[in-house]
Design an enzyme around this catalytic site. Sequence first.
Site: not given
Length: 410
Positions: A15, A95, A124, A180
């Site tokens: 990505d 994050r 996220d 993932s």
Amino acid sequence: MAKEKIVLAYSGGLDTSVILAWLKETYDAEVIAFTADVGQQDELEGLEEKAIKTGASKVYIDDLRDEFAKDFIYPMFQAGALYEGQYLLGTSIARPLIAKRMVEIARAEGATAIAHGATGKGNDQVRFELAAAALAPEIKVIAPWRDPQFREQFPGRAEMIAYAEKQGIEVKATAAKPYSTDRNLLHISYESGMLEDPWFDASSEENKGMYVLSVSPEDAPDQPEYLELSFEQGNCTGLNGESMTPLQVMEKLNELGGKHGIGRVDMVENRFVGMKSRGVYETPGGTILFHAHRVMESLTMDRDVMHLRDSLISKYATLVYNGFWFAPERLCLQALVTESQKNVTGTVKVKLYKGNVITAGVQSPVSLYNPDIATMEADPTQAYNQDDATGFIQLNALRLKVSAGVQQSK
């Protein structure tokens, strides 16, 4: 005129590799790739070279592990944060740190925007952007997955893989990736693919190969292992009598927890954006630390202070999960938490055995537990007069009796 600069949170996966090339092409911009080392280990190998080959004008790979452990994991664990009774917030807490460093780099480089590869369905995107809003409201945020032009060009992974091949971008992904992952010092998460079926058994023998940080409890050693954790004002400062930094504590606890099959969680959680999501997590070191910290509090924290702090755990955990780490209400709660931890000092002994963390002892120089008062034998201190309990019970029972009388009269 100089080109616009964009700082991209870059992992080197499919990505963000595609997004890097797409940003450069679409915005005619200079893209600065930023990777935060928050404990991914071998996932960082070769990233700088790959980013440059993909089109980045500059690459930052910053070791943030010490800061992550000291200023993010430890304060969160002091708060006893646990989302929906199970999740130790491993992805959530990383994050805001990543966003903080992105903003710092953007300002240092004169960038006008930051970008991320978070999808439009996940948490996220919210975490990155709320952190950026709190720290640098003047900086623009680009979220390609919410851009109709990007989604039209890349409706699925097959199109992304084809684009990467055309651009000469090396990616390990295939069109049939089973799940993932996201890894850092606190945990590793698994989601999507086969895990989207909540009936799928991720703990089965045939799925052992999915896990990275821990052995299955069935394969853990048959002999327990004892461990002593030292605490000072709510922070673990050493293991087995050896002083350690927060980073060293987390690394050692991950090693020991993984060895004994500790810290696996499989849950369906409620995302901030409104949907339910199934996630599987490995948090070996965090699970040990969370347990030991609570035991240390049980001996040293005042009852009503503990109950007050505990009443705020759900709120605090939700703030972290939803991305409000830098919000004033989280900072306010943290001040209360910090005050509550001033007496949380001592040593906790735990037994690690086949997926379990078992309390084996606790001691403190500032213990609030007095065996002379708590004893079922004669109290040598005479600090507690059992006769006083009669009036205590009668006063607390008064409203119940009045209520019962009203009900009976009906």
